[in-house]
Write a protein that holds these residues in place. Structure first.
Motif, PDB file in Angstrom:
ATOM      1  N   THR A  40       0.821  -1.218   0.000  1.00  0.00           N
ATOM      2  CA  THR A  40       0.000   0.000   0.000  1.00  0.00           C
ATOM      3  C   THR A  40       0.855   1.268   0.000  1.00  0.00           C
ATOM      4  O   THR A  40       0.335   2.357   0.192  1.00  0.00           O
ATOM      5  CB  THR A  40      -0.918   0.016   1.241  1.00  0.00           C
ATOM      6  OG1 THR A  40      -0.109  -0.249   2.385  1.00  0.00           O
ATOM      7  CG2 THR A  40      -2.026  -0.995   1.149  1.00  0.00           C
ATOM      8  N   ALA A  67      -1.950   5.796  -6.706  1.00  0.00           N
ATOM      9  CA  ALA A  67      -1.348   4.677  -7.441  1.00  0.00           C
ATOM     10  C   ALA A  67      -0.309   5.223  -8.414  1.00  0.00           C
ATOM     11  O   ALA A  67      -0.537   6.238  -9.066  1.00  0.00           O
ATOM     12  CB  ALA A  67      -2.418   3.916  -8.194  1.00  0.00           C
ATOM     13  N   LEU A 107      -4.196  -2.602  -8.442  1.00  0.00           N
ATOM     14  CA  LEU A 107      -4.418  -1.715  -7.299  1.00  0.00           C
ATOM     15  C   LEU A 107      -4.633  -2.504  -6.011  1.00  0.00           C
ATOM     16  O   LEU A 107      -5.365  -3.485  -6.001  1.00  0.00           O
ATOM     17  CB  LEU A 107      -5.648  -0.857  -7.577  1.00  0.00           C
ATOM     18  CG  LEU A 107      -5.523   0.028  -8.810  1.00  0.00           C
ATOM     19  CD1 LEU A 107      -6.876   0.607  -9.173  1.00  0.00           C
ATOM     20  CD2 LEU A 107      -4.514   1.124  -8.564  1.00  0.00           C
ATOM     21  N   GLY A 146       4.861   3.099  -4.450  1.00  0.00           N
ATOM     22  CA  GLY A 146       4.586   2.050  -5.428  1.00  0.00           C
ATOM     23  C   GLY A 146       5.840   1.627  -6.166  1.00  0.00           C
ATOM     24  O   GLY A 146       6.871   1.366  -5.556  1.00  0.00           O
ATOM     25  N   THR A 161       1.770   0.688 -11.782  1.00  0.00           N
ATOM     26  CA  THR A 161       0.727  -0.133 -11.159  1.00  0.00           C
ATOM     27  C   THR A 161      -0.630   0.123 -11.807  1.00  0.00           C
ATOM     28  O   THR A 161      -1.366  -0.813 -12.134  1.00  0.00           O
ATOM     29  CB  THR A 161       0.660   0.173  -9.641  1.00  0.00           C
ATOM     30  OG1 THR A 161       1.982   0.072  -9.116  1.00  0.00           O
ATOM     31  CG2 THR A 161      -0.248  -0.793  -8.913  1.00  0.00           C
ATOM     32  N   LEU A 162      -0.945   1.416 -12.012  1.00  0.00           N
ATOM     33  CA  LEU A 162      -2.233   1.775 -12.602  1.00  0.00           C
ATOM     34  C   LEU A 162      -2.326   1.244 -14.036  1.00  0.00           C
ATOM     35  O   LEU A 162      -3.367   0.741 -14.462  1.00  0.00           O
ATOM     36  CB  LEU A 162      -2.391   3.302 -12.575  1.00  0.00           C
ATOM     37  CG  LEU A 162      -3.802   3.863 -12.738  1.00  0.00           C
ATOM     38  CD1 LEU A 162      -4.783   3.230 -11.766  1.00  0.00           C
ATOM     39  CD2 LEU A 162      -3.796   5.377 -12.531  1.00  0.00           C
TER      40      LEU A 162
END
Lengths: 242, 199
Positions: free
Chosen positions: A44, B182, B173, A48, B186-187
């Protein structure tokens, strides 16, 4: 300078504690920086994939006592995404990052030319217009040139005589028959043409070269690089030369 | 500096990952004040783990016997192998109760910068397991970071000629997060792997 902003390429990451990482970044203005990215290993995490090796990022850092703390990161270009899907290019890219890390010895010593060269090298590698090992060798030669170790290829490295015969790493490149030390390699003329093309960025000549000269060139460049760095490049052992 | 044995204990505790000198001192004094039976149990557990625990000869997971609990379990599907980096990942996947196949623990990921190449991982053992043709699907569950992705790419390329189904865990996600935080990679993956909502 408690809070500062810069852009850079992530060179490597090391695990720290439960969920943190120490991230080594070659930045545009500040030079090489080692910063802590807190909580980055958690799924989380707000960072990222932004702080993965090969990523070109826009950063905000807070100056710390020993290590700076990365407070914000935005991706400018994620080179790693394309490289991880192509194993030979991933290993070549890893050798580029390790070399950039070794050539920029001190932290926070601006190294703009090394930064620009690395960005250019990664972009060329990802675009897949040239063979990975040619891009890698071109990067090695040019980063050495930026660091002041450009090999002499057209005249003798010792006496500047025009007729060159052998490649002597200790002498700094090609040497003439008189200056040639014992054990110097005698590469073919085509290999030296390729090496010169890679150093100058003459891609049409480099792309037209034959595989056997590319192999000879890679061997000489790797030996020359590691001799000048006074250190082995660990990634080189794993570079897949297809 | 404390008396010899106390200082020895602090020094030894300080060698553990994530334990600094202050934490080592705190743990040492906690042990000094603790009930002798509790300390004995801890000492016994430490010795026992080194004596009894070994790596499963089939999958490389930590095991108390020649083979781990999962490899011995006849109810597990032997046609599907899930490849993970560490034994900790086996525990994480087991907690989901979604997977009923077998595992293969590589012992890390390919990282040229750290000097770790394919030969340093349990890839040869994996290829031996796949050679008998019983396995029909290989799930690549290496970490969703650069080294993990590169390892998955390497394995997929290696296994491709064998003709079995190779799958990779989905990326996207995290549940409970905000979309605006995000990152682009990743997105982007979440978009790639979007699914049809059948309502």
């Amino acid at each position: 300078m408690s809070l500062y902003r810069d852009e850079g390429v992530v060179l490597r990451t090391q695990k720290l504690g439960e969920a943190d990482r120490i991230v080594t970044i070659l930045t545009k203005r500040t030079g090489k920086v080692r910063g802590v990215a807190k909580g980055v290993r958690r799924t989380t995490s707000r960072f990222g994939a932004r702080l993965e090796p090969f990523t070109h990022v826009d950063l905000q850092l807070h100056t710390g006592r020993t290590l700076d703390v990365i407070t914000q990161a935005e991706t400018l270009r994620p080179y790693g995404e394309g490289l991880a899907a192509d194993y030979p290019r991933y290993t070549a890219g890893s050798a580029m990052l390790e070399t950039a890390d070794r050539l920029t010895m001190g932290e926070k010593e601006p190294a703009l030319r090394q930064f620009l060269l690395l960005i250019g090298g990664l972009r060329t590698l990802v675009e897949q217009e040239h063979e990975a090992r040619l891009v890698l060798d071109a990067y090695f030669l040019r980063s050495l040139a930026v660091a002041g170790y450009a090999p002499a290829l057209e005249s003798c490295a010792r006496c500047s005589a025009p007729a060159v015969r052998a490649f002597a790493i200790v002498a700094g490149g090609m040497v003439c028959g008189t200056c040639r030390p014992a054990g110097a390699a005698v590469p073919s003329a085509e290999t030296i043409v390729l090496m010169t093309a890679l150093l100058r960025g003459d891609w049409p000549t480099a792309d037209a070269s034959e595989a056997r000269y590319r192999t000879e060139c890679s061997g000489l460049v790797a030996a020359y690089l590691q001799w000048h760095l006074e250190h082995g490049i660990r990634s080189l052992r794993h570079v897949e030369r297809v | 500096m404390y008396e010899g044995v106390v200082q020895n204990l602090i020094d030894e505790l300080g060698m553990l990952p994530g334990v600094g000198p202050k934490s080592a001192q705190r743990i040492a004094f906690h042990l000094l004040a603790a009930d002798p039976a509790d300390v004995n149990r801890l000492a016994h557990a430490l010795l026992e783990v080194k004596e009894k625990v070994r790596f499963c000869r089939v999958c490389g997971n930590v095991a108390a016997e020649e083979e781990c609990r999962i490899c011995r379990d006849a109810r597990r599907d032997e046609h599907v192998i899930c490849v993970v980096e560490e034994s900790k990942d086996v525990v994480a996947i087991e907690k989901t109760r979604e997977f009923r196949g077998r595992y293969h623990v590589l012992g890390g990921a390919i990282s040229p910068i750290e000097g770790v190449g394919p030969d340093d991982l349990r890839i040869r053992e994996l290829m031996t397991r796949l050679a008998d043709g019983q396995v029909t699907e290989l799930i690549l569950a290496t970490d969703p970071n650069l080294e993990g992705e590169a390892t998955a790419t390497y394995l997929a390329r290696l296994v491709k000629p064998m003709g079995l189904k190779v799958t990779r865990l989905a990326s996207g996600l995290p549940v409970g997060g905000d979309l605006e935080y995000a990152d682009e990679v990743t997105l982007g993956r979440a978009f790639e792997g979007r699914r049809l909502l059948d309502v």
